[in-house]
Structures are given as structure tokens and as C-alpha cells.
Scaffold this active site. Sequence first.
Site, mmCIF file in Angstrom:
data_model
loop_
_atom_site.group_PDB
_atom_site.id
_atom_site.type_symbol
_atom_site.label_atom_id
_atom_site.label_comp_id
_atom_site.label_asym_id
_atom_site.label_seq_id
_atom_site.Cartn_x
_atom_site.Cartn_y
_atom_site.Cartn_z
ATOM 1 C CB SER A 147 -0.910 0.008 1.227
ATOM 2 O OG SER A 147 -0.121 0.290 2.366
ATOM 3 C CE LYS A 148 -1.633 6.584 -3.228
ATOM 4 N NZ LYS A 148 -2.834 7.327 -3.272
ATOM 5 N NE ARG A 149 -1.419 3.243 5.738
ATOM 6 C CZ ARG A 149 -1.571 2.108 6.383
ATOM 7 N NH1 ARG A 149 -0.814 1.822 7.394
ATOM 8 N NH2 ARG A 149 -2.496 1.249 6.008
ATOM 9 N NE ARG A 150 2.586 -2.285 5.369
ATOM 10 C CZ ARG A 150 1.315 -2.082 5.669
ATOM 11 N NH1 ARG A 150 0.467 -1.741 4.730
ATOM 12 N NH2 ARG A 150 0.891 -2.228 6.893
ATOM 13 N N GLY A 151 5.497 2.400 0.646
ATOM 14 C CA GLY A 151 6.365 2.665 -0.493
ATOM 15 C C GLY A 151 5.570 2.878 -1.751
#
Length: 462
Positions: free
Chosen positions: A245-249
Amino acid sequence: MTGKVRTRIAPSPTGFLHLGTARTALYSWAYARHYGGEFVLRIEDTDVARSTQDSTDQILASMHWLGLEYDEGPIYQMQRLERYREVIAQMLAAGTAYHCYCTPAELDEMREAQRARGEKTLYDRRWRPEPGKVLPPVPEGVPPVVRFCNPPEGDVTWNDLVKGEITINNREIDDLIILRPDGVPTYNFAVVVDDWDMNITHVFRGDEHINNTPWQINIFRALGAPLPQFGHVPVILGDDGQKLSKRRGAVSVTAYEDNGYLPEAMLNYLARLGWSHGDDELFTREQMVSWFDGSHLSKSPAQWDAAKLAWVNAQYIKAKSGDELAPLVAAQLQKRGIVADGRLPAICALFKDRCDTTLALANWAAAFYGDITVTEADRAQHITDAVKPAIATLVEKLMTVTWDKASIAVMIKEVLATHALKMPVLAMPVRVLVLGTSQTPSLDSVLEILSREKVIERLKKA
Ligand code: GLU
């Protein structure tokens, strides 16, 4: 297989093209190409509040960048509202759909009561016409939704192309809303009408849709439409084992384009993320098409591996010539306001083996066009008083030497002999002075490309 294979990718324009969608697009495209079929692009823009033109543009640009050519489309669902309403009218007439006048407050109340009884929260079919049943009086001023008459009993079973046989009982699902009060259909309905109208034979999509598939199969059946085959591809997990997901890169294709990845490397890497052909790690699009027959798709989630992607990208960069890389690197340089020149292919050829992205190549190239910084630490370590006289001799000789790699190499050896120095003692400070780092390819090549004027100008700062 009889009939023409038709696959599709159906992104919602509520953000950039996600890597997971790009992988599904690749599988759908490769499957269609393998069987000599067709691939359709459909934009599922019925979530009006969240869909944007900008997202659509980005999705189309990413598809183009990846080279996933489609034979039809883009087809926009919001341009097909008439058709959906026509099918809804037919279903209402046939009794496979009905109006429901429940208000949001009533639905909340219904769910609350179900929760209190420890039951699954499902619509209780209170507006569903049934023999002998008296429906509630139609309330004033409540715009109805249209619900699908889902079979209340029995199993829905399909043979998933990826996961094998899947069975879900109809008691697990309810009479879902297919048309909202504003006349816009919901995903599960529009997708069926579209896949039917567009003669889609094989649906590849993320496995977050598995729970939607029984509804869709039931709607296909209610419409008397032929069922496509479904293949639900497992999610991609981030390095930490959580859903990517966005939070993970970076999760958008655009981010990889911006960061200097090559489309062919992205396709190669994405292909392997959930599919294999023996131990093959590097293959062309053509090879993938010839191998991709729907078998060897992995049932379990794939793990995103940034280091492996970088390795794959490095292999593709290495395989390209300086001439092929130059326009890609020029585009990266342009973003920094640097206009490249005819030296760029040679710079790319010289540095490509030590770069895993065109961004890294651009960082090297920038040293040839813009200013460089020599850190105090490098200065103190390499540009010692012992070596300064040799640098001075070098500068002097560089003024007149024939400007080609071989002559420069011979001249450097002469300077070393004159000052009784070993190559690294002189090469290190020269590298630091001309490119700002002691790790560079062979000095004669670097100097030749940098130009006599620049080399002398930078060495004079010793
Ligand atoms: N619009 C849906 C999505 O982006 C498409 C799902 C499907 O392929 O049916 O997830």
C-alpha cells in the site's frame, strides 16, 4: 478452446495505476495475445465522487508506457448508463430485480438488530416480492434503489483459473443493490453487463474480488448471459508481509517510471510476481506471450522485492546501448533543467554497468553537465600535498595532449613516471576533482568525455 479469447482490465480512475492492477493488466493482455484474442480497456468510473480525469489520464499514460496495447477502449462506464438502465428495466419486468425503499436509518436498525442476535448483517429482503407476501406501503419521498433477487439458497461454484474450485453459499450473500437512487449502477452489476456486452471470455482480477464473484455469476445467470471464466490473482505483499500500500512505499506505475525503471523491466518483474516459467527470471514480452497460457499462476500471495526489481532493471539497462539509454537519461536530466548534448550516449555506455536505474545514470551524467561538489573529507583524504605537484604536471600536459582516450592514458603514465607515483595515488584525487567521487570508471574514458576545458578547470581547484 472455442471462440475468440477476450480479456479486459477495468481500473477505477480513483488514483494512479496500482502495481497490482498493472500485473493483472499484464496477465490479461498476455493471455489474450497468447491465444490470438483481444484485450479491452474499460474505465470503471461509476464512483463519481472519487473518479477524476487526472487519474484516467495517468492510467492511460501508464498503460501506454508499459506497452500494454489494447484492442478496444477506453470504454467509460458513465457513457453506458442508458444501457444499464435498459437491462435494469428488463430485470424489473422479469422479476429478477425489485425496488427497495429502505432508508439508511432503517438499514442501520436492521443491522443493529442482526448484530444483537449474533447474526451476519445481510439485507432481510423485506421489499422482495414473494408469492403471498404483502409488501410494506411505499413511503413518500424515498427514492428507491434497485436490488437483485439473489437466489436465497444453494451454492455458487466456479473453477477458478488461479485458485481452483471455489464454492460460496448463497446464504452468505444478500440481495445487493444494483442501481442507486441517482440512476448510477453499482460495480457488481455494471461489471456483469459490460463483461457480457463486451464478450469477455476470461476475467483476471485481484482476489479481493472473490466475494463479489458469486453475485456476478448469479446476475449472469439471471440475464441468461454466458459466464466468463474467472481467475483471481493473489495480492502483492510489501516487504513487511502486509498488503502493498501507499504507506509502504511506491505503489503506482508512474512512481517507477519517474524513478528510472524501464517498462520492459517492470513487465518482466511484475510477470514473475505470481507466475513462473521454470526458473526463467529474465525474458522478453514475446517470450512471455508465447509461454503465458494460464498455467503456473501462483495461488499464494507474492512478496514485493525492491532489491530484485532493481536487479532486473539493472540487467535491462546493461543490455541497452548508450544510444538507447541516452534519450531516457536526457528526459531525467531535463527535469533538473539540464540540457544534454552529443556526449550523453558515451556517458551512458561508460556508466550503465554501475547503475540500476536511469535516475542513477542521470546522477552520473549530471556531473558532466552541471557543477560538482568536492567534500572537505575527500579533499583532506585524497588531495594531499604529496600529490599536488603531479596534478600540476598533469594539468600542464592536458593542455596540449591529443584529446583521445589512448593519448590521455599514455600521458597519465608519463606523469606517474615523472613523479614516481603509483596509479591510485594520482587517480583517486583526479577522480574526486573531476567528478566529485573516488569511484569512477577508468580515468582516461572519463576525462575524454568530460572535455579538455572542464577537466583543466576542475583540476585547477586542487
Ligand atoms: N474496477 C474494479 C477494480 O478496479 C475492477 C474489478 C474487476 O476487474 O472486475 O478493482
